[in-house]
Enzyme design. Structure first.
Site, PDB file in Angstrom:
ATOM      1  N   TYR A 131     -47.314  36.114 -56.372  1.00  0.00           N
ATOM      2  CA  TYR A 131     -48.102  34.809 -56.080  1.00  0.00           C
ATOM      3  C   TYR A 131     -49.597  35.161 -55.780  1.00  0.00           C
ATOM      4  CZ  TYR A 131     -49.954  31.082 -53.563  1.00  0.00           C
ATOM      5  OH  TYR A 131     -50.955  30.007 -52.958  1.00  0.00           O
ATOM      6  N   LYS A 189     -53.258  34.270 -57.785  1.00  0.00           N
ATOM      7  CA  LYS A 189     -54.493  33.744 -57.504  1.00  0.00           C
ATOM      8  C   LYS A 189     -55.443  34.650 -57.646  1.00  0.00           C
ATOM      9  CE  LYS A 189     -52.598  29.936 -55.945  1.00  0.00           C
ATOM     10  NZ  LYS A 189     -52.994  28.668 -56.638  1.00  0.00           N
ATOM     11  N   SER A 247     -56.053  30.910 -52.503  1.00  0.00           N
ATOM     12  CA  SER A 247     -55.168  31.215 -51.275  1.00  0.00           C
ATOM     13  C   SER A 247     -55.880  32.536 -50.735  1.00  0.00           C
ATOM     14  CB  SER A 247     -53.893  31.367 -51.807  1.00  0.00           C
ATOM     15  OG  SER A 247     -53.093  32.018 -50.644  1.00  0.00           O
TER      16      SER A 247
HETATM   17  C1  WQD Z   1     -45.283  31.482 -43.139  1.00  0.00           C
HETATM   18  C2  WQD Z   1     -44.879  32.548 -42.013  1.00  0.00           C
HETATM   19  C3  WQD Z   1     -42.995  33.908 -42.927  1.00  0.00           C
HETATM   20  C4  WQD Z   1     -40.195  30.171 -43.919  1.00  0.00           C
HETATM   21  C5  WQD Z   1     -48.389  30.021 -47.435  1.00  0.00           C
HETATM   22  C6  WQD Z   1     -48.199  29.305 -49.008  1.00  0.00           C
HETATM   23  C7  WQD Z   1     -49.068  29.947 -49.971  1.00  0.00           C
HETATM   24  C8  WQD Z   1     -50.480  29.836 -49.430  1.00  0.00           C
HETATM   25  C9  WQD Z   1     -50.580  30.834 -48.227  1.00  0.00           C
HETATM   26  C10 WQD Z   1     -51.616  28.103 -49.923  1.00  0.00           C
HETATM   27  C11 WQD Z   1     -44.514  33.809 -42.669  1.00  0.00           C
HETATM   28  C12 WQD Z   1     -42.639  32.903 -42.008  1.00  0.00           C
HETATM   29  C13 WQD Z   1     -41.382  31.091 -43.304  1.00  0.00           C
HETATM   30  C14 WQD Z   1     -39.218  30.723 -43.022  1.00  0.00           C
HETATM   31  C15 WQD Z   1     -40.322  32.211 -41.736  1.00  0.00           C
HETATM   32  N1  WQD Z   1     -51.069  28.518 -49.229  1.00  0.00           N
HETATM   33  N2  WQD Z   1     -41.415  31.947 -42.230  1.00  0.00           N
HETATM   34  N3  WQD Z   1     -39.070  31.401 -42.165  1.00  0.00           N
HETATM   35  O1  WQD Z   1     -46.127  32.930 -46.921  1.00  0.00           O
HETATM   36  O2  WQD Z   1     -47.869  32.379 -45.287  1.00  0.00           O
HETATM   37  O3  WQD Z   1     -47.832  31.343 -47.727  1.00  0.00           O
HETATM   38  O4  WQD Z   1     -49.682  29.972 -47.375  1.00  0.00           O
HETATM   39  O5  WQD Z   1     -51.966  28.401 -51.115  1.00  0.00           O
HETATM   40  O6  WQD Z   1     -49.040  29.115 -51.044  1.00  0.00           O
HETATM   41  O7  WQD Z   1     -46.799  29.625 -49.336  1.00  0.00           O
HETATM   42  O8  WQD Z   1     -46.582  30.624 -45.772  1.00  0.00           O
HETATM   43  O9  WQD Z   1     -44.878  29.218 -44.693  1.00  0.00           O
HETATM   44  O10 WQD Z   1     -43.960  30.541 -46.393  1.00  0.00           O
HETATM   45  O11 WQD Z   1     -44.644  31.499 -44.165  1.00  0.00           O
HETATM   46  O12 WQD Z   1     -40.273  32.800 -40.581  1.00  0.00           O
HETATM   47  O13 WQD Z   1     -38.179  29.846 -43.305  1.00  0.00           O
HETATM   48  O14 WQD Z   1     -43.756  32.137 -41.776  1.00  0.00           O
HETATM   49  O15 WQD Z   1     -42.268  35.013 -42.788  1.00  0.00           O
HETATM   50  O16 WQD Z   1     -44.817  34.811 -41.655  1.00  0.00           O
HETATM   51  P1  WQD Z   1     -47.159  31.936 -46.441  1.00  0.00           P
HETATM   52  P2  WQD Z   1     -45.211  30.512 -45.351  1.00  0.00           P
END
Ligand code: WQD
Length: 344
Positions: free
Chosen positions: A152, A156, A127
């Protein structure tokens, strides 16, 4: 058949889409999954798309004896694509031990068994979170690995080091490490898509579940970041584009197309899109007004990160093709299908 591939976490979001592309490419697919964050409905979905039902065994990769039995039962596995892991940044901050045990022991078990069962190589689902908060975007594979922003991301980083140390110690296996950015969307057939168990941790399923009325409103975690609209920026990549990269990686690894025993690739579109921009895209393609509110930041979140994908483009011959509008529409069509089927 081109060979037998073990897909761990294969009933999950990226795993199920990758199983489809592996079958389309002529590989025999064996899926294991502990069903902690998915259901076996994915197996039906894969079969509906390709006409081929993959072998499925419910199994936790932390169960070493169970894995031994699996390799004994399904002889001739040539490669592994290892997706099985806990993957929510926010949850990992609250439950670090669960993440360290689940994400690290599972990999060690697989690596230990590979030489015993003549498994040639492992494609590892890593990731972009391994980079921590980038100093510069877009970010390429030569960027320094900084302290992870979440347990997390740290798992990785540790996993990548375990693979490299094991191979450096003389283990007779190869590995291709794929660093994903943010996978989103669903298969155009709407037979498979993102459907985490319980309340979604990821942004896009939370958006579509809010739009369909399953969730009351989306919380946007912060609009006070140092970005044009204040919300975090990510590189959102279509899950089918991502799945196709795994087939190319398996072909490359099993075809011995590289002298290197370990290779690393960023898999992203190269475009940064903010959370609020993505919401606008969704509202446009789905023709709905999304109910959301701005709340405080989520611990562990990176402010902004998007890929420099040139290495994957040139070395793998892979490029993300689907645009953000079609990808968000595919996520919405998947959500509508779930409603039609009475699932959600
Ligand atoms: C994205 C953005 C949140 C939920 C993901 C995967 C992880 C890895 C990397 C593969 C952030 C915002 C989220 C919500 C929000 N992928 N958000 N409200 O954290 O970037 O990580 O990609 O391995 O496994 O989890 O993804 O979708 O959780 O968040 O505002 O209810 O959306 O703050 O800025 P993230 P995410």
């Amino acid at each position: 058949m081109k060979g037998k591939i073990l897909v761990t976490g294969g009933t999950g979001y990226i795993g199920s889409h990758t199983a489809v592309e592996l079958q389309n490419a002529g590989y025999e697919v064996v899926i294991i999954d502990d069903l902690s964050n998915s259901t076996a409905d994915s197996i039906d979905g894969i079969e509906k798309i390709t006409g081929i039902r993959p072998v499925f065994e419910q199994l936790d990769c932390n169960d070493l004896e169970g894995l031994k039995k699996l390799f004994e039962k399904h002889k001739g596995i040539q490669g592994i694509i290892h997706f099985a892991a806990s993957k929510a940044v926010g949850e990992s901050v609250e439950k670090p031990l669960l993440y360290y045990r689940n994400n690290i022991v599972s990999l060690i078990n697989l690596l230990e068994l590979m030489p015993k069962y003549d498994v040639k190589g492992i494609v590892f689902s890593s990731s972009c979170t391994v980079y921590g908060e980038p100093d510069v975007n877009p970010i390429d594979e030569t960027a320094p690995i900084k302290p992870a922003a979440s347990p997390y991301g740290n798992t990785k980083q540790i996993n990548e080091e375990i693979i490299q140390d094991y191979i450096r110690s003389g283990a007779t296996i190869k590995s291709i490490i794929l660093r994903y950015f943010n996978p989103i969307g669903a298969h155009p057939s709407t037979e498979i898509g993102e459907l985490p168990n319980g309340v979604p941790q990821n942004l896009v399923p939370y958006i579509t579940q809010t739009a369909i009325g399953v969730r009351k409103e989306l919380s946007v975690f912060g609009d006070d970041y140092n970005t044009p609209d204040g919300s975090c920026i990510r590189d959102f990549i279509n899950v089918v584009d991502l799945a196709k990269a795994h087939v190319i990686a398996i072909d490359r690894m099993l075809g011995n197309k590289s002298e290197d025993k370990v290779e690393l690739f960023n898999l992203g579109t190269g475009n940064g899109v903010s959370v609020l921009e993505l919401i606008r895209v969704f509202e446009k393609v789905a023709d709905v007004k999304l109910n959301y509110k701005i709340v405080g930041r989520r611990e562990g979140d990176i402010e902004k990160i998007w890929a420099e994908p040139t290495k994957a483009n040139k070395v793998l011959g892979w490029t993300a093709k689907e645009n953000i509008e079609d990808t968000m529409l595919s996520a919405w069509k998947w959500q509508l299908k779930l409603r039609e089927k009475g699932i959600m």
